[in-house]
Design an enzyme around this catalytic site. Sequence first.
Site, mmCIF file in Angstrom:
data_model
loop_
_atom_site.group_PDB
_atom_site.id
_atom_site.type_symbol
_atom_site.label_atom_id
_atom_site.label_comp_id
_atom_site.label_asym_id
_atom_site.label_seq_id
_atom_site.Cartn_x
_atom_site.Cartn_y
_atom_site.Cartn_z
ATOM 1 N N HIS A 96 12.125 -5.998 -35.902
ATOM 2 C CA HIS A 96 10.743 -5.237 -35.452
ATOM 3 C C HIS A 96 11.406 -3.558 -35.244
ATOM 4 O O HIS A 96 10.272 -2.819 -36.106
ATOM 5 C CB HIS A 96 10.907 -5.581 -33.648
ATOM 6 C CG HIS A 96 10.086 -6.331 -33.415
ATOM 7 N ND1 HIS A 96 9.387 -6.973 -33.111
ATOM 8 C CD2 HIS A 96 10.763 -7.648 -33.865
ATOM 9 C CE1 HIS A 96 8.801 -8.303 -32.725
ATOM 10 N NE2 HIS A 96 9.599 -9.213 -33.682
ATOM 11 N N ASP A 131 5.739 -1.484 -30.010
ATOM 12 C CA ASP A 131 5.178 -3.114 -30.681
ATOM 13 C C ASP A 131 3.844 -3.700 -30.067
ATOM 14 O O ASP A 131 4.168 -4.066 -28.463
ATOM 15 C CB ASP A 131 6.480 -3.782 -30.355
ATOM 16 C CG ASP A 131 6.887 -4.555 -30.940
ATOM 17 O OD1 ASP A 131 6.464 -5.928 -31.378
ATOM 18 O OD2 ASP A 131 7.943 -4.592 -32.239
#
Length: 471
Positions: A24, A114
């Site tokens: 990520h 995110d």
Amino acid sequence: MTQKPSATTGRPHVIVMPWPAQGHINPALQFSKKLVAKGLAVTLVTFTDKKLILQGSAVGSVAVELISDGGLPLDEHFLEKFRSLVEQGLRDFVARLRGPAGTAAAGPCCLVYDSIMSWALHVAKELGMVGAAFFTQPMAVNAVYLNVVEGRLEVPPAVDENGLVAVEGLSETVLLATDDLPSFVADPGSYAVAIDMLGGQFSTVREADWAFCNTFYSLEDKLLDWMMNQLIPIKSIGPTIPSAYLSNKESLDLPKTGSEYGLNLFNPDGSQTSITQWLDSKSPGSVIYASMGSISDISKTQTTELALALQLSSRPFIWVVRESEQDKLPPDFLSAMDSSDQLVVSWCRQVEILAHRSIGCFLTHCGWNSTIEALCLGVSMVALPVWGDQQTNAKFVVDVWRVGARARADVESGVVTKEEIGRRIKEVMEGESGEEMRRNSEKWRKLAREAVADGGSSERNVDEFVASLVK
Ligand code: UDP
């Protein structure tokens, strides 16, 4: 650990907040570098400094801010505690940047979060900031989760007489078998834990000002269009791999920052230079690169099968086995290796390796970053998916993008045998099948470059976002 931002005066300031995992952080950091190159000021927020290795030069002008997670234990309360810690940390950080009341003009104007931290949108709104969700899994996988949370796909799904499932949005392109579905959907036992984060991505996204995905239009055009029809306009902004590998022009990043991501949660093993020299000594397309990513926990039996398959392939290989996984290697495997042709490293700069002309095959767990990196660098894959989205990614690699073969587990033992892995390596590296995959890989490599070139589909989406903040 705080790396000071360079002067933000006059430039819109964006905070980018990835989930604290390598898969990520990498795309978020690369996206941040692109925003900086286009004139914004960016601070990337991280949560753990335990092992984070800051490669300052590669981070370039992206500022890095630590909101410590305080070493929270990974127990059943982790998500809840993490959320409240991060929400408060974010509020404090923004207040600090804004300074005493009345000087708010200098503060950050946008939060890119995110998508699995969907709750962050509320913080952005509360602080009067633009909120942008950032999806790090492909649209195929996002579509499956959306179908689940909107009740169109059961968990586990009902299959037809051929054992296949038609998933809305994907079914025009491909039908999925149970083991092509994300593991959380195929296996209800693990689903409950994951639903909050993965299904929850869609709970707030329709209220977000922007939503981005690390994919590119020609790769997932139908799915991006389908998602738009669900009133979720997720914009493709990828591939977010270091720009040196995507452009013939000078790197978009600062000098020397375009060839690597820049923040590693693992210590790179030895010198990358010696790995490159080793690769230089091999013939083009001859080497197998094997890696199962940053998280996968492979059984000892499976690790042994993989080790033997590589050994028996009679081809040079470089295999990433993280330190925590090395005790699963067969006894004497490391000491018996012929280092002129066989390398095991605990971590490396993967994109640099995949970009090397000697690499002929990537034996991968099909994490999304690894998959899109291989697609962009024209490397065919042997897919050995383990969990999460990897099975769906593998399905697309094999049957939609046609750039790889999947090594399947033996039905009884659940283990992917050395023979099966060996067969798939040959399928990818030899004969007409290998040729066809190489042609397809080359096609995707070109299309990926087009997406991020001036006027390309991803580039236009980023430009539109930047222009909206600069106005
Ligand atoms: N990676 C790396 N060095 C390694 C192994 C992996 O830099 O030795 C990077 C890889 O390039 C990718 C990321 O780690 O960007 C892994 O993300 P992915 O989504 O492929 O898998 P995950 O680790 O999330 O399962």
